[in-house]
Motif scaffolding. Structure first.
Motif, PDB file in Angstrom:
ATOM      1  N   LEU A   3     -15.099 -66.700 -23.242  1.00 48.05           N
ATOM      2  CA  LEU A   3     -14.715 -65.769 -24.248  1.00 48.05           C
ATOM      3  C   LEU A   3     -15.482 -64.536 -23.933  1.00 48.05           C
ATOM      4  N   LEU A   5     -14.253 -61.586 -26.169  1.00 42.59           N
ATOM      5  CA  LEU A   5     -13.687 -61.088 -27.340  1.00 42.59           C
ATOM      6  C   LEU A   5     -14.282 -59.841 -27.857  1.00 42.59           C
ATOM      7  N   ASN A  62      -9.218 -61.200 -25.631  1.00 41.69           N
ATOM      8  CA  ASN A  62      -9.840 -62.152 -24.853  1.00 41.69           C
ATOM      9  C   ASN A  62      -9.533 -61.752 -23.509  1.00 41.69           C
ATOM     10  N   TYR A  97     -11.828 -67.895 -33.253  1.00 41.87           N
ATOM     11  CA  TYR A  97     -11.632 -66.619 -33.076  1.00 41.87           C
ATOM     12  C   TYR A  97     -11.567 -65.639 -34.354  1.00 41.87           C
TER      13      TYR A  97
END
Length: 176
Positions: A3, A5, A62, A97
């Motif tokens: 990840l 993000l 991502n 998320y």
């Protein structure tokens, strides 16, 4: 899956992704809005509002993949507050998320914009979203009884808010 993000500024190239989200009734019902947005209207809104200092709009990514949309709306410089809104693409829901994106947006609002308060309205039946907001530190302020008409029935909204001081205290406590 690694990840990475992050929130990046909404760009014109993202409008097809937004068009996909804004025309999905399952998504827009939780925004208390009709799933009806033409690409032309999106382009017009983008051109008219992309430099509006009262809004910050982001795409959650991502890597190069778009996962969702996050907005800080009606930013009030004098009162130092704004409305928070989030959409995670249904194809990416259930992966944690929303919680991470909310933390990123809240941190931006309080660390960069130096806002005093963030607020939102969530459908009372949307327990998953309420849980995510509570995890980040939002607290219910009140209810809006039968305020929204969705799929043939009225829904209650819950006004939630988070203050900058509470956010910092909350995260300091977690680090101990």
């Amino acid at each position: 899956m690694t990840l990475n993000l992050r929130l990046r500024t909404l760009e014109k190239d993202d409008l097809s992704f937004l068009h996909h989200l804004f025309n999905n009734p399952d998504v827009m019902n939780y925004w208390f809005s009709e799933a009806y947005m033409s690409m032309e209207k999106l382009k017009e809104n983008y051109d008219k509002n992309h430099d509006n200092p009262r809004n910050r709009e982001f795409i959650l990514t991502n890597g190069n993949e778009s996962l969702g949309f996050i907005g800080l709306f009606e930013i009030e410089q004098r009162h130092r507050n704004a409305e928070f809104a989030i959409i995670i693409d249904p194809n990416h829901q259930g992966n944690g998320y929303a919680s991470k994106a909310t933390k990123l947006a809240v941190n931006y609002a309080f660390s960069v914009l130096n806002l005093h308060k963030l607020y939102l309205v969530v459908d009372k039946v949307n327990e998953k979203a309420s849980h995510i907001y509570e995890k980040v530190g939002f607290k219910a302020e009140g209810e809006m009884i039968e305020h929204f008409f969705i799929n043939g029935e009225y829904h209650d909204g819950v006004m939630m808010s988070l203050f900058q001081r509470d956010y910092w205290d909350y995260w300091k406590m977690l680090k101990q």
